[in-house]
Write a protein that holds these residues in place. Structure first.
Motif, short mmCIF file in Angstrom:
data_model
loop_
_atom_site.label_atom_id
_atom_site.label_comp_id
_atom_site.label_asym_id
_atom_site.label_seq_id
_atom_site.Cartn_x
_atom_site.Cartn_y
_atom_site.Cartn_z
N UNK A 5 -25.45 33.45 -24.27
CA UNK A 5 -25.05 33.23 -23.04
C UNK A 5 -23.91 32.66 -22.76
N UNK A 6 -23.08 32.93 -21.75
CA UNK A 6 -21.77 32.38 -21.37
C UNK A 6 -22.06 30.98 -20.65
N UNK A 7 -21.54 30.13 -21.21
CA UNK A 7 -21.66 28.73 -20.25
C UNK A 7 -21.38 29.01 -18.85
N UNK A 8 -22.18 28.28 -18.00
CA UNK A 8 -22.01 28.27 -16.60
C UNK A 8 -20.77 27.24 -16.37
N UNK A 9 -20.18 27.15 -15.24
CA UNK A 9 -19.16 26.22 -14.71
C UNK A 9 -19.32 24.89 -15.03
N UNK A 10 -20.68 24.42 -14.93
CA UNK A 10 -21.09 23.27 -15.14
C UNK A 10 -21.76 23.16 -16.95
N UNK A 11 -22.00 24.05 -17.20
CA UNK A 11 -22.62 24.10 -18.47
C UNK A 11 -24.28 23.85 -18.72
N UNK A 12 -24.84 23.39 -17.25
CA UNK A 12 -26.27 22.92 -17.40
C UNK A 12 -27.21 23.81 -17.87
N UNK A 13 -26.86 25.27 -17.37
CA UNK A 13 -27.95 26.29 -17.38
C UNK A 13 -27.67 27.13 -18.71
N UNK A 14 -26.31 26.74 -19.33
CA UNK A 14 -26.12 27.80 -20.76
C UNK A 14 -27.10 27.35 -21.79
N UNK A 15 -27.64 28.49 -22.33
CA UNK A 15 -28.27 28.36 -23.30
C UNK A 15 -27.66 28.43 -24.64
N UNK A 16 -26.49 28.98 -24.70
CA UNK A 16 -25.60 28.80 -25.89
C UNK A 16 -24.10 28.69 -25.65
N UNK A 17 -23.66 27.86 -25.80
CA UNK A 17 -22.06 27.76 -25.78
C UNK A 17 -21.25 28.03 -27.31
N UNK A 135 -31.09 21.15 -33.82
CA UNK A 135 -30.07 20.36 -34.30
C UNK A 135 -28.71 20.85 -33.82
N UNK A 136 -28.47 21.94 -33.99
CA UNK A 136 -27.17 22.48 -33.48
C UNK A 136 -26.60 22.26 -32.17
N UNK A 137 -27.82 22.25 -31.31
CA UNK A 137 -27.46 21.85 -29.79
C UNK A 137 -27.42 20.47 -29.78
N UNK A 138 -28.22 19.76 -30.52
CA UNK A 138 -28.07 18.24 -30.38
C UNK A 138 -26.86 17.68 -30.99
N UNK A 139 -26.29 18.28 -31.79
CA UNK A 139 -25.08 17.84 -32.40
C UNK A 139 -23.83 18.32 -31.35
N UNK A 140 -24.06 18.16 -30.23
CA UNK A 140 -22.75 18.39 -29.20
C UNK A 140 -23.00 17.29 -28.26
N UNK A 141 -22.04 16.89 -27.28
CA UNK A 141 -22.37 15.99 -26.35
C UNK A 141 -23.28 16.60 -25.40
N UNK A 142 -24.50 15.99 -24.93
CA UNK A 142 -25.50 16.12 -24.56
C UNK A 142 -25.82 15.46 -23.30
N UNK A 144 -29.88 14.95 -21.69
CA UNK A 144 -31.29 15.24 -22.24
C UNK A 144 -31.83 16.62 -21.29
N UNK A 145 -31.47 16.76 -20.20
CA UNK A 145 -31.89 17.72 -19.32
C UNK A 145 -31.59 19.14 -19.72
N UNK A 146 -30.06 19.26 -20.11
CA UNK A 146 -29.41 20.34 -20.57
C UNK A 146 -29.92 20.83 -22.09
N UNK A 147 -30.27 19.85 -22.84
CA UNK A 147 -31.03 19.96 -24.14
C UNK A 147 -32.16 20.66 -24.10
N UNK A 148 -32.86 20.41 -23.03
CA UNK A 148 -34.08 20.94 -22.84
C UNK A 148 -33.99 22.26 -22.37
N UNK A 149 -33.23 22.68 -21.59
CA UNK A 149 -32.91 24.30 -21.25
C UNK A 149 -32.33 25.07 -22.57
N UNK A 150 -31.66 24.37 -23.14
CA UNK A 150 -31.03 25.13 -24.41
C UNK A 150 -31.93 25.22 -25.50
#
Length: 150
Positions: A5-17, A135-142, A144-150
């Motif tokens: 999925x493409x990242x939203x403007x804020x990136x909060x709802x993005x599953x995958x960047x 791990x892939x998602x955790x190894x990005x600047x994060x 916790x709330x976004x990591x939960x959605x991803x």
């Protein structure tokens, strides 16, 4: 497991960047990052030329690349065709996946455990892939709330 999925403007709802491709080769990136660390050391009143700090800029640059290696990894790379057709439709849960990440607001580390549950709908993914995805998602600047959605 769906398509990226493409990242939203804020990136909060993005599953995958999508993994960011940098134009600069890794050696050039490391040199630029090491220069920035040297500037940070000088800015806090340290002498980057003192014995204990001589290699710190390079070490910190390499460490930061490791802690953010999720930017150079994509979901298809991690999954690597490990989705299988199986006559299974009950919830699958993997618990206590340890993660380490960097808070995007202050770039300080946070650690925790992730629990992943999904209903396969006749397609299952190798369980070890779930930990690699976390791990892939955790190894990005994060956060916790976004990591939960991803």
């Amino acid at each position: 497991v769906g398509e990226e999925h493409k990242a939203s403007k804020e990136g909060a709802g993005a599953l995958v960047r999508p993994a960011k491709k940098t134009a600069a080769p890794e050696d050039e990136r490391l040199a630029r990052m090491a220069g920035a660390v040297k500037t940070l050391l000088e800015s806090i009143g340290e002498d980057p030329g003192r014995e204990g700090l001589l290699k710190t800029p390079e070490r910190m640059a390499k460490a930061l690349l490791f802690f953010t290696k999720g930017y150079s990894t994509s979901l298809p790379d991690v999954i690597n065709d490990a989705v299988f057709h199986e006559d299974h439709s009950e919830m699958v849960i993997v618990r206590d996946i340890e993660i380490a990440s960097l808070c995007e607001h202050h770039m300080v580390p946070f650690v925790g455990k992730v629990h992943i549950g999904y209903v396969p709908h006749r397609k299952v993914i190798g369980l070890s892939k779930l930990a690699r995805i976390a791990e892939m998602f955790a190894r990005r600047l994060q956060v916790q709330e976004r990591l939960t959605k991803q």
